[in-house]
Design an enzyme around this catalytic site. Structure first.
Site, PDB file in Angstrom:
ATOM      1  N   VAL A 161       0.840  -1.459   0.201  1.00  0.00           N
ATOM      2  CA  VAL A 161       0.092  -0.064   0.066  1.00  0.00           C
ATOM      3  C   VAL A 161       0.829   1.246  -0.182  1.00  0.00           C
ATOM      4  O   VAL A 161       0.502   2.244  -0.291  1.00  0.00           O
ATOM      5  CB  VAL A 161      -0.960   0.112   1.138  1.00  0.00           C
ATOM      6  CG1 VAL A 161      -2.267  -1.203   0.821  1.00  0.00           C
ATOM      7  CG2 VAL A 161      -0.313   0.181   2.824  1.00  0.00           C
ATOM      8  N   ASN A 176      -7.540  -1.099   4.771  1.00  0.00           N
ATOM      9  CA  ASN A 176      -7.429  -1.918   6.260  1.00  0.00           C
ATOM     10  C   ASN A 176      -6.231  -2.064   6.370  1.00  0.00           C
ATOM     11  O   ASN A 176      -5.572  -2.121   7.798  1.00  0.00           O
ATOM     12  CB  ASN A 176      -8.265  -2.910   6.140  1.00  0.00           C
ATOM     13  CG  ASN A 176      -8.005  -3.903   7.499  1.00  0.00           C
ATOM     14  OD1 ASN A 176      -8.158  -3.749   8.496  1.00  0.00           O
ATOM     15  ND2 ASN A 176      -7.386  -4.910   6.953  1.00  0.00           N
ATOM     16  N   TYR A 232       2.225   5.736  15.796  1.00  0.00           N
ATOM     17  CA  TYR A 232       0.753   4.886  15.341  1.00  0.00           C
ATOM     18  C   TYR A 232      -0.332   5.848  15.418  1.00  0.00           C
ATOM     19  O   TYR A 232      -0.960   5.777  14.338  1.00  0.00           O
ATOM     20  CB  TYR A 232       0.657   3.577  16.251  1.00  0.00           C
ATOM     21  CG  TYR A 232      -0.281   2.788  15.597  1.00  0.00           C
ATOM     22  CD1 TYR A 232      -0.459   2.012  14.398  1.00  0.00           C
ATOM     23  CD2 TYR A 232      -1.500   2.796  16.598  1.00  0.00           C
ATOM     24  CE1 TYR A 232      -1.506   1.217  14.175  1.00  0.00           C
ATOM     25  CE2 TYR A 232      -2.571   1.789  16.312  1.00  0.00           C
ATOM     26  CZ  TYR A 232      -2.656   1.232  14.901  1.00  0.00           C
ATOM     27  OH  TYR A 232      -3.956   0.759  14.827  1.00  0.00           O
TER      28      TYR A 232
END
Ligand code: NAD
Length: 244
Positions: free
Chosen positions: A59, A85, A149
């Site tokens: 991705v 996702n 994150y």
């Protein structure tokens, strides 16, 4: 009749955890599902399932996204659903994170969904219809010590709103899900500590950890025509943890 009958859906990170559950649910609801993942070995298994096609995708690579979107469109004639996702996580302490860590995290978790929308939304626009579901995280809203994150998932949150306004006129909807702690390979490390697991469950109003189907069921709703007037929306799925 399934809720995604005849739809063509791409699920990134479709070879594990939450993504794998979405692939199974979407195909059971009548969709042809492209499970796109960087893990080729796991994809071999996914490809053996009925109405599931495994395709390799990093991705973080714009080239990969351009190739995958074109291949899916040419092979199936349309793209109805994209679930961004795929992702990586890290609990690295703030002061240990360097530029390489930051760039890796933001490339996969941030640029990944950005590039996915960029390349897939134009094919959806040809049909004047499409649904994109981005998987952010409750840590985009409350941090909880996940540092870069959390920052990457904050990017997903803002991007979802921006893309909803950009592509709405083309008939493309963009919504975001905010999972709490879900039992998947990603959270396996946490699950090995009984104490931590117990504390998390106690701190959650619904008194349990999330399961991949909790997220997949919400993604199904947003992917389907049942949510045809919903775009730019945010849905927290964490058993009430961040409501406190
Ligand atoms: P997981 O580790 O089980 O699955 C992630 C999948 O993404 C794997 O199949 C992996 O190969 C794939 N992937 C990783 N990097 C990739 C890349 N560069 N290109 C393509 N595929 C790649 O994780 P999960 O728990 O199922 O998480 C799925 C998503 O949900 C992630 O975005 C995660 O951040 C998010 N999320 C998870 C939780 C949780 O508690 N599990 C909570 C909030 C948000």
């Amino acid at each position: 009749m399934g809720r995604l009958d005849k739809k063509i859906a791409i699920v990134t990170g479709g070879a594990s955890g939450i993504g794998e559950k979405m692939v199974d649910l979407f195909s059971a609801e009548g969709a042809t599902v492209i499970a796109a993942d960087i893990n080729e070995k796991a994809l071999e298994e996914a490809s053996r399932k009925e109405n599931v096609v495994g395709m390799k995708l990093n991705v973080a690579s714009e080239e990969d996204w351009a190739g995958l979107a074109k291949e899916v469109y040419e092979r199936f004639g349309k793209i109805d659903v994209l679930v961004n996702n795929a992702g990586i996580s890290s609990e690295k302490p703030y002061t240990d994170i360097d530029l390489d860590d930051w760039q890796k995290m933001l490339s996969i978790n941030g640029f990944g969904p950005f590039a996915g929308i960029k390349h897939v939304a134009s094919y959806m626009a040809k049909e004047k219809k499409g649904s994109i579901v981005n998987i952010s995280s409750y840590t985009a809203q409350i941090g909880q010590g996940f540092n870069h994150y959390s920052a990457s998932k904050g990017a997903v949150r803002a991007l979802s709103k921006a893309a909803a306004t950009t592509f709405g006129k083309s008939g493309v909807r963009v919504n975001a899900l905010f999972p709490g702690i879900i039992e998947t390979p990603m959270t396996k490390g946490l699950s090995t500590s009984r104490d931590l697991l117990g504390q998390l469950i106690q701190a959650t109003p619904l008194q349990r950890l999330g399961q991949p189907e909790d997220i997949a069921n919400a993604a199904l709703f947003l992917a389907s025509d049942d949510s045809s007037y919903i775009t730019g929306a945010e849905l927290v799925i964490d058993g009430g943890f961040s409501a406190q």
